[in-house]
Design an enzyme around this catalytic site. Structure first.
Site, PDB file in Angstrom:
ATOM      1  N   ASP A   1       0.851  -1.198   0.000  1.00 13.24           N
ATOM      2  CA  ASP A   1       0.000   0.000   0.000  1.00 13.24           C
ATOM      3  C   ASP A   1       0.881   1.241   0.000  1.00 13.24           C
ATOM      4  O   ASP A   1       2.040   1.194   0.408  1.00 13.24           O
ATOM      5  CB  ASP A   1      -0.868   0.040   1.274  1.00 13.24           C
ATOM      6  CG  ASP A   1      -2.038  -0.944   1.214  1.00 13.24           C
ATOM      7  OD1 ASP A   1      -2.295  -1.521   0.149  1.00 13.24           O
ATOM      8  OD2 ASP A   1      -2.691  -1.120   2.268  1.00 13.24           O
TER       9      ASP A   1
ATOM     10  N   ARG B   1      -1.904  -0.608  -8.398  1.00  8.77           N
ATOM     11  CA  ARG B   1      -3.287  -0.252  -8.013  1.00  8.77           C
ATOM     12  C   ARG B   1      -3.332   1.277  -8.008  1.00  8.77           C
ATOM     13  O   ARG B   1      -2.577   1.909  -7.266  1.00  8.77           O
ATOM     14  CB  ARG B   1      -3.631  -0.772  -6.617  1.00  8.77           C
ATOM     15  CG  ARG B   1      -4.990  -0.262  -6.110  1.00  8.77           C
ATOM     16  CD  ARG B   1      -5.095  -0.281  -4.590  1.00  8.77           C
ATOM     17  NE  ARG B   1      -5.048  -1.625  -4.065  1.00  8.77           N
ATOM     18  CZ  ARG B   1      -4.509  -1.907  -2.879  1.00  8.77           C
ATOM     19  NH1 ARG B   1      -3.985  -0.960  -2.122  1.00  8.77           N
ATOM     20  NH2 ARG B   1      -4.497  -3.140  -2.449  1.00  8.77           N
TER      21      ARG B   1
HETATM   22  C1  LIG Z   1      -8.929  -1.198  -2.921  1.00 12.86           C
HETATM   23  C2  LIG Z   1      -8.477   0.151  -2.422  1.00 12.86           C
HETATM   24  C3  LIG Z   1      -7.209   0.273  -1.888  1.00 12.86           C
HETATM   25  C4  LIG Z   1      -6.745   1.524  -1.466  1.00 12.86           C
HETATM   26  N1  LIG Z   1      -5.440   1.679  -1.076  1.00 12.86           N
HETATM   27  C5  LIG Z   1      -4.967   2.925  -0.806  1.00 12.86           C
HETATM   28  C6  LIG Z   1      -3.586   3.138  -0.555  1.00 12.86           C
HETATM   29  O1  LIG Z   1      -2.754   2.221  -0.579  1.00 12.86           O
HETATM   30  N2  LIG Z   1      -3.184   4.408  -0.288  1.00 12.86           N
HETATM   31  C7  LIG Z   1      -4.062   5.484  -0.274  1.00 12.86           C
HETATM   32  O2  LIG Z   1      -3.633   6.618  -0.060  1.00 12.86           O
HETATM   33  N3  LIG Z   1      -5.383   5.279  -0.482  1.00 12.86           N
HETATM   34  C8  LIG Z   1      -5.848   4.047  -0.756  1.00 12.86           C
HETATM   35  N4  LIG Z   1      -7.195   3.872  -0.999  1.00 12.86           N
HETATM   36  C9  LIG Z   1      -8.163   4.956  -0.710  1.00 12.86           C
HETATM   37  C10 LIG Z   1      -8.314   5.943  -1.863  1.00 12.86           C
HETATM   38  O3  LIG Z   1      -7.152   6.719  -1.980  1.00 12.86           O
HETATM   39  C11 LIG Z   1      -9.531   6.880  -1.655  1.00 12.86           C
HETATM   40  O4  LIG Z   1      -9.343   7.628  -0.499  1.00 12.86           O
HETATM   41  C12 LIG Z   1     -10.869   6.154  -1.541  1.00 12.86           C
HETATM   42  O5  LIG Z   1     -10.948   5.094  -2.444  1.00 12.86           O
HETATM   43  C13 LIG Z   1     -12.059   7.099  -1.826  1.00 12.86           C
HETATM   44  O6  LIG Z   1     -11.971   7.624  -3.097  1.00 12.86           O
HETATM   45  P1  LIG Z   1     -12.788   7.088  -4.382  1.00 12.86           P
HETATM   46  O7  LIG Z   1     -11.776   6.807  -5.421  1.00 12.86           O
HETATM   47  O8  LIG Z   1     -13.675   5.982  -4.028  1.00 12.86           O
HETATM   48  O9  LIG Z   1     -13.542   8.349  -4.931  1.00 12.86           O
HETATM   49  P2  LIG Z   1     -14.553   9.379  -4.249  1.00 12.86           P
HETATM   50  O10 LIG Z   1     -14.792  10.422  -5.286  1.00 12.86           O
HETATM   51  O11 LIG Z   1     -14.044   9.810  -2.920  1.00 12.86           O
HETATM   52  O12 LIG Z   1     -15.871   8.511  -4.016  1.00 12.86           O
HETATM   53  C14 LIG Z   1     -16.695   8.068  -5.070  1.00 12.86           C
HETATM   54  C15 LIG Z   1     -17.959   7.498  -4.450  1.00 12.86           C
HETATM   55  O13 LIG Z   1     -17.648   6.315  -3.695  1.00 12.86           O
HETATM   56  C16 LIG Z   1     -18.365   6.259  -2.477  1.00 12.86           C
HETATM   57  N5  LIG Z   1     -17.413   6.352  -1.347  1.00 12.86           N
HETATM   58  C17 LIG Z   1     -16.090   6.666  -1.414  1.00 12.86           C
HETATM   59  N6  LIG Z   1     -15.519   6.611  -0.186  1.00 12.86           N
HETATM   60  C18 LIG Z   1     -16.517   6.268   0.674  1.00 12.86           C
HETATM   61  C19 LIG Z   1     -16.544   6.052   2.074  1.00 12.86           C
HETATM   62  N7  LIG Z   1     -15.468   6.173   2.833  1.00 12.86           N
HETATM   63  N8  LIG Z   1     -17.722   5.695   2.633  1.00 12.86           N
HETATM   64  C20 LIG Z   1     -18.842   5.544   1.875  1.00 12.86           C
HETATM   65  N9  LIG Z   1     -18.870   5.738   0.532  1.00 12.86           N
HETATM   66  C21 LIG Z   1     -17.716   6.100  -0.064  1.00 12.86           C
HETATM   67  C22 LIG Z   1     -19.311   7.423  -2.505  1.00 12.86           C
HETATM   68  O14 LIG Z   1     -20.523   6.974  -3.096  1.00 12.86           O
HETATM   69  C23 LIG Z   1     -18.626   8.416  -3.419  1.00 12.86           C
HETATM   70  O15 LIG Z   1     -19.498   9.304  -4.044  1.00 12.86           O
HETATM   71  C24 LIG Z   1      -7.637   2.647  -1.485  1.00 12.86           C
HETATM   72  C25 LIG Z   1      -8.921   2.494  -2.013  1.00 12.86           C
HETATM   73  C26 LIG Z   1      -9.331   1.284  -2.495  1.00 12.86           C
HETATM   74  C27 LIG Z   1     -10.703   1.185  -3.093  1.00 12.86           C
END
Ligand SMILES: Cc1cc2nc3c(=O)[nH]c(=O)nc-3n(C[C@H](O)[C@H](O)[C@H](O)COP(=O)(O)OP(=O)(O)OC[C@H]3O[C@@H](n4cnc5c(N)ncnc54)[C@H](O)[C@@H]3O)c2cc1C
Length: 319
Positions: A130, A181
């Site tokens: 990560d 990723r």
């Molecule tokens: C498999 C995976 C691994 C990850 N690994 C890392 C990593 O190693 N390092 C890192 O910095 N970040 C990591 N992240 C987190 C990532 O950086 C984002 O903070 C997170 O995915 C929210 O952003 P989004 O891309 O879903 O988009 P957004 O625009 O934030 O969300 C899109 C939609 O998804 C839904 N959603 C998003 N987050 C939430 C929530 N918390 N609760 C409820 N609904 C939500 C909502 O419907 C929202 O409108 C990871 C995410 C995923 C999915």
């Protein structure tokens, strides 16, 4: 503003001590965390597998403060690799380098990481590193280069689209090519190094998606492994439909098959959407965290969507 406050609280020990023992908070956390024990997590993973979803397992923990904690985390990860082998679940693992002592002693962290990756290589299971806050990016890339120098191919990284440097980092990583990723980024970063506006982060996400898809086609479009132990080169870690649809369109244009475009989402978020993408033929991998150290992970989930605070409050009235 609220996002910044929540991200500050995610690393504040006083806040952790204050809320972790409140039953309604741990009840709310259970939406995102698959349990405090491995047995509980295994049950969740089996259900996800039965629904056609792949899994990556995160044993929660970060910023360990003692060598013993780092060693114990590494032991847990090696245990998990053997559990994947024993149980036949469709899973790989995801770990954080600060959990393996990155902030204590980089050589210790390397030794622990190397051992985990070697065990993964023996069992043919993928290990995802990560990406944490910007202070850890250079050392994460350095340690990854050491892994590559040993020709260990069962590992990959995470790239955060909010960091300005990510285009250049990705160009370098795709030359190898590295399984990536792609995520937006979950930490509180200053505007000198990271986009603050969602629209800029989204635009960079699409640009990086395009780069990754082209590199995957050039590399022969290897699919995700059927046994769930290996992702393809390209994994989009997002719940954002617009980003995923862009990736799907781009993959079609470039000739990347569905099986080589993995979508990754977090446990407990947009679960119906996860299943519908899997039904459409895309490998969908759910990030399943478990363990007692859920506080920072949970607080970051609140920061991503402050409306989740209402969800915590609704747990106040449940038994
Ligand atoms: C498999 C995976 C691994 C990850 N690994 C890392 C990593 O190693 N390092 C890192 O910095 N970040 C990591 N992240 C987190 C990532 O950086 C984002 O903070 C997170 O995915 C929210 O952003 P989004 O891309 O879903 O988009 P957004 O625009 O934030 O969300 C899109 C939609 O998804 C839904 N959603 C998003 N987050 C939430 C929530 N918390 N609760 C409820 N609904 C939500 C909502 O419907 C929202 O409108 C990871 C995410 C995923 C999915």
């Amino acid at each position: 503003m609220l996002r910044a406050i929540l991200l500050y609280l995610s690393s504040a020990t006083w806040a952790r001590n204050l809320v972790c023992n409140l039953p309604f908070v741990s009840r709310a956390a259970s939406r995102f965390v698959a349990g405090e024990t491995w047995e509980q997590a295994l049950q969740v993973i089996r259900t996800l597998n039965d629904d056609g979803l792949l899994v990556t397992i995160d044993h929660l923990g970060e910023n360990t403060s003692t060598i013993e904690e780092a060693q114990s985390s590494a032991e847990t990860y090696r245990f998990l690799l053997h559990e994947i082998q024993r149980t036949g679940i469709k899973a790989s693992i995801s770990l954080k380098l600060t959990q393996l002592g990155l902030n204590l002693d980089q050589e210790l962290c390397w030794n622990l990481l190397h051992n985990i990756i070697l065990t993964g290589s023996e069992l043919d299971i993928f290990v995802r590193i990560d990406m944490e806050d910007s202070g850890a990016v250079d050392s994460t890339l350095d340690l990854f280069e050491r892994v590559n120098n040993e020709n260990l191919t069962n590992t990959g990284l995470v790239i955060q689209s909010y960091l300005y440097r990510s285009i250049e980092d990705t160009e370098k990583l795709l030359r190898i090519p590295t399984p990536i990723r792609l995520v937006k980024g979950a930490y509180n970063e200053p505007h000198e190094i990271a986009y603050r506006r969602k629209s800029d982060t989204d635009k960079a996400f699409d640009q990086l998606t395009g780069m990754m898809i082209k590199a995957a086609v050039k590399d022969g479009a290897r699919p995700a492994a059927e046994d769930g132990r290996y992702p393809p080169l390209t994994a989009l870690g997002t719940h954002d439909e617009n980003r995923i649809n862009y990736g799907i369109r781009m993959a079609k244009e470039e000739g990347l098959p569905e099986s080589a475009l993995e979508i990754q989402m977090l446990h407990g978020i947009r679960t119906e959407y996860q299943r519908s993408l899997a039904n459409d033929g895309y490998p969908v991998r759910v990030y399943v965290p478990y363990g007692t150290e859920w506080y920072p992970y949970f607080t970051r989930r609140l920061a991503e969507r402050p409306a989740n605070i209402w969800f915590i409050l609704s747990n106040l009235f449940k038994r």
